[in-house]
Design a protein around this motif. Structure first.
Motif, short mmCIF file in Angstrom:
data_model
loop_
_atom_site.label_atom_id
_atom_site.label_comp_id
_atom_site.label_asym_id
_atom_site.label_seq_id
_atom_site.Cartn_x
_atom_site.Cartn_y
_atom_site.Cartn_z
N LEU A 1 1.58 -12.21 -7.06
CA LEU A 1 1.46 -10.82 -6.65
C LEU A 1 1.27 -10.74 -5.14
N ASN A 2 2.20 -10.09 -4.44
CA ASN A 2 1.95 -9.74 -3.04
C ASN A 2 1.06 -8.50 -2.99
N GLY A 3 0.58 -8.18 -1.79
CA GLY A 3 -0.43 -7.12 -1.69
C GLY A 3 0.05 -5.85 -1.05
N GLY A 4 -0.51 -5.53 0.10
CA GLY A 4 -0.20 -4.29 0.80
C GLY A 4 -1.45 -3.45 1.01
N PRO A 5 -1.87 -2.63 0.04
CA PRO A 5 -1.19 -2.36 -1.23
C PRO A 5 0.12 -1.62 -1.01
N GLY A 6 1.09 -1.95 -1.85
CA GLY A 6 2.38 -1.29 -1.78
C GLY A 6 3.50 -2.18 -1.31
N CYS A 7 3.27 -3.50 -1.23
CA CYS A 7 4.33 -4.41 -0.78
C CYS A 7 4.84 -5.26 -1.94
N SER A 8 6.10 -5.65 -1.84
CA SER A 8 6.80 -6.24 -2.97
C SER A 8 6.60 -7.74 -3.08
N SER A 9 6.42 -8.21 -4.31
CA SER A 9 6.30 -9.64 -4.57
C SER A 9 7.64 -10.37 -4.41
N LEU A 10 8.74 -9.62 -4.31
CA LEU A 10 10.02 -10.28 -4.05
C LEU A 10 10.06 -10.85 -2.64
N ASP A 11 9.23 -10.34 -1.75
CA ASP A 11 9.12 -10.96 -0.43
C ASP A 11 8.51 -12.35 -0.57
N GLY A 12 7.54 -12.49 -1.47
CA GLY A 12 6.98 -13.81 -1.75
C GLY A 12 8.03 -14.74 -2.34
N PHE A 13 8.86 -14.20 -3.23
CA PHE A 13 9.94 -14.98 -3.84
C PHE A 13 10.92 -15.47 -2.78
N LEU A 14 11.40 -14.55 -1.94
CA LEU A 14 12.53 -14.84 -1.06
C LEU A 14 12.15 -15.42 0.30
N SER A 15 10.86 -15.41 0.66
CA SER A 15 10.49 -15.97 1.96
C SER A 15 9.31 -16.92 1.89
N GLU A 16 8.66 -17.03 0.70
CA GLU A 16 7.49 -17.90 0.61
C GLU A 16 7.70 -19.05 -0.36
N TYR B 1 -3.70 -8.05 -0.10
CA TYR B 1 -4.42 -7.14 -1.00
C TYR B 1 -4.42 -7.65 -2.43
N GLY B 2 -3.66 -8.71 -2.67
CA GLY B 2 -3.79 -9.43 -3.93
C GLY B 2 -5.18 -10.00 -4.12
N GLY B 3 -5.98 -10.01 -3.04
CA GLY B 3 -7.38 -10.37 -3.15
C GLY B 3 -8.15 -9.41 -4.04
N ILE B 4 -7.64 -8.21 -4.21
CA ILE B 4 -8.19 -7.25 -5.18
C ILE B 4 -7.42 -7.34 -6.49
N ASN C 1 -5.32 -15.72 1.66
CA ASN C 1 -5.55 -14.77 2.74
C ASN C 1 -5.77 -13.37 2.19
N GLY C 2 -6.71 -13.29 1.27
CA GLY C 2 -6.95 -12.05 0.57
C GLY C 2 -8.10 -11.25 1.14
#
Length: 467
Positions: free
Chosen positions: A73-88, A170-173, A199-200
């Protein structure tokens, strides 16, 4: 026909029946010139009535039958986990041309079945029938829990695999609140073992308080500002940079925070350049909407009177979020018509973006700290990892270190180094079933900026072996 029969036989021998998953299977992706040694699915999981969360599931390259299932889960809140998929940590990333893909040497699906969930509804390709995207921490946790139940109903062969939850920023929450629902809920047969936060945001007070120390000791504040902060915010050796009621202190802390996130520094990786060049005049204002809240009201009020700065209602456009991060390639590729079709995205949905202003600007934070959530999970024997790239300023390592230490769990190891590729990769300390760990030289997105050490850390946590 003979080759097809052999393929079916091979999968049957592995104890996996894939036929029920065919409608969501991704059989080919534009820009992929290599043959993947994993299978993947993209579709929708039902959450609360009318809400549908987009998922992307990739099987392990090693042993999908036995390897763990890991939710990212990526955070934000409101940011996409596909960014984690495609860049992390996904199996492939997008080249700068936005058209071609390349394999990720340190993909986490080498050792785990990876589930990426775009959450909450309104983020990325997730949506709600009514188009209403105001939400809060508890509603997000509830909907993610329902989506997990939907996932395991869709993929019942994976219910016996060990299951872990990873959250960033924000995945820290998101991660601990969802973990508590999984650990104490009635979802059948989820073999939940642990969660990790990278880094939550774990405690707003500690994050704000620690940032002043982080900034000073990294050379961002001059001696005069530091002396003024100590004179106006400290008494008898104790400093309060978080919710000090003294106007002079509030102004000085605001000045310090502005140096961190309004001067043009890359807040997510202090020693990396800012993509697009240094930005000033408040380009971070909207992206930091859920941080430094005690001081935002005063800054906004002062700016409204003086006519200066950037007020809460203004700020960068959606495509400038987050600042200093270049997501053009991912956005270009994910918005191609042939990619959307391959991922089974309805034509009626709007273009994909890395973060949703509709979600982020209306989001309601209900947990100023998740300390009690952690304590409940740890008391249930759930394993936890809190890790931080040590150059991040949005959610700095010192605040998360204080957070873990203040859980008052018994220390079971000393603070010590860990090694990757014969080099110091960072430091860690264990407190029973929770570990705090730093990743040397990495910023906010650890798997992106320290992929080798991040993969080693990931493997070690899943296997519960020394770092």
């Amino acid at each position: 026909m003979f080759l097809l029969s052999l393929a079916c036989l091979s999968l049957a021998l592995c104890g996996v029946t894939w036929a029920a998953y065919d409608p969501d299977e991704v059989t080919g992706l534009p820009g992929m010139s290599f043959k993947p040694n994993y299978r993947q699915w993209s579709g929708y999981l039902k959450a609360s009535p009318g809400k549908y969360l987009h998922y992307w599931f990739v099987t392990s390259q090693r042993d999908p039958v036995k390897d763990p299932v890991v939710l990212w889960l990526n955070g934000g809140p409101g940011c996409s986990s596909l960014d984690g998929f495609l860049s992390e940590n996904g199996p492939f990333h997008v080249n700068d041309d936005g058209a071609t893909l390349y394999q990720n040497e340190f993909s986490w699906n080498k050792v785990a079945n990876m589930l990426y969930l775009e959450s909450p509804a309104g983020v990325g390709y997730s949506y709600s029938d009514d188009g209403q995207y105001k939400t809060d921490d508890d509603e997000v946790a509830d909907n993610n829990y329902l989506a997990l139940q939907s996932f395991f109903a869709k993929f019942p062969n994976f219910t016996q695999n060990e299951f872990y939850i990873f959250g960033e920023s924000y995945g820290g929450i998101y991660a601990p609140t969802l973990s508590l629902r999984v650990a104490t809920g009635d979802a059948a047969k989820i073999n939940f073992k642990g969660f990790a936060v990278g880094n939550g945001i774990s405690c707003f007070a500690l994050n704000d308080q620690s940032l002043i120390y982080f900034g000073y000791y990294h050379g961002l504040f001059g001696e005069q500002l530091w002396a003024d902060l100590n004179s106006n915010c400290c008494k008898d050796g104790t400093c309060n940079f978080y919710n000090n009621s003294m106007k002079a202190c509030v102004q000085l802390v605001g000045e310090a925070f502005s140096i961190v996130y309004e001067s043009g520094l890359n807040e997510y990786a202090l020693y990396l350049d800012c993509a697009g060049g240094a930005r000033t005049t408040g380009s971070y204002h909207r992206t930091m909407l859920n941080l430094f809240q005690n001081y935002r009201k005063q800054w906004d009020a002062e700016n409204a009177v003086s006519g200066g700065g950037v007020q809460t209602g203004s700020g960068p456009t959606l495509r400038e979020v987050p600042p200093c991060i270049n997501s053009t390639a991912q956005m270009t590729w994910l918005n191609r018509g042939d990619v959307r079709k391959a991922l089974h995205i309805p034509d009626t949905l709007p273009p994909w973006d890395i973060c949703s202003d509709d979600v982020g600007s209306r989001y309601v934070n209900k947990y100023r700290t998740v300390r009690d959530v952690y304590l409940k999970l740890l008391s249930l024997g759930v394993r936890a990892l809190v890790y931080n790239g040590d150059t991040d300023m949005a959610c700095n390592f010192l605040g998360d270190q204080w957070f873990v230490e203040q859980l008052n769990m018994k220390k079971t190891t000393s603070y010590q180094r860990w090694v990757f590729d014969n080099q110091i990769a960072g430091f860690y300390q264990q407190f029973g079933n929770i570990t705090f760990l730093t990743v040397k030289g990495a910023g906010h997105m650890v798997p992106q900026w320290a992929p080798g050490p991040a993969f080693h850390m990931f493997q070690s946590f899943l296997s519960n072996t020394p770092y």
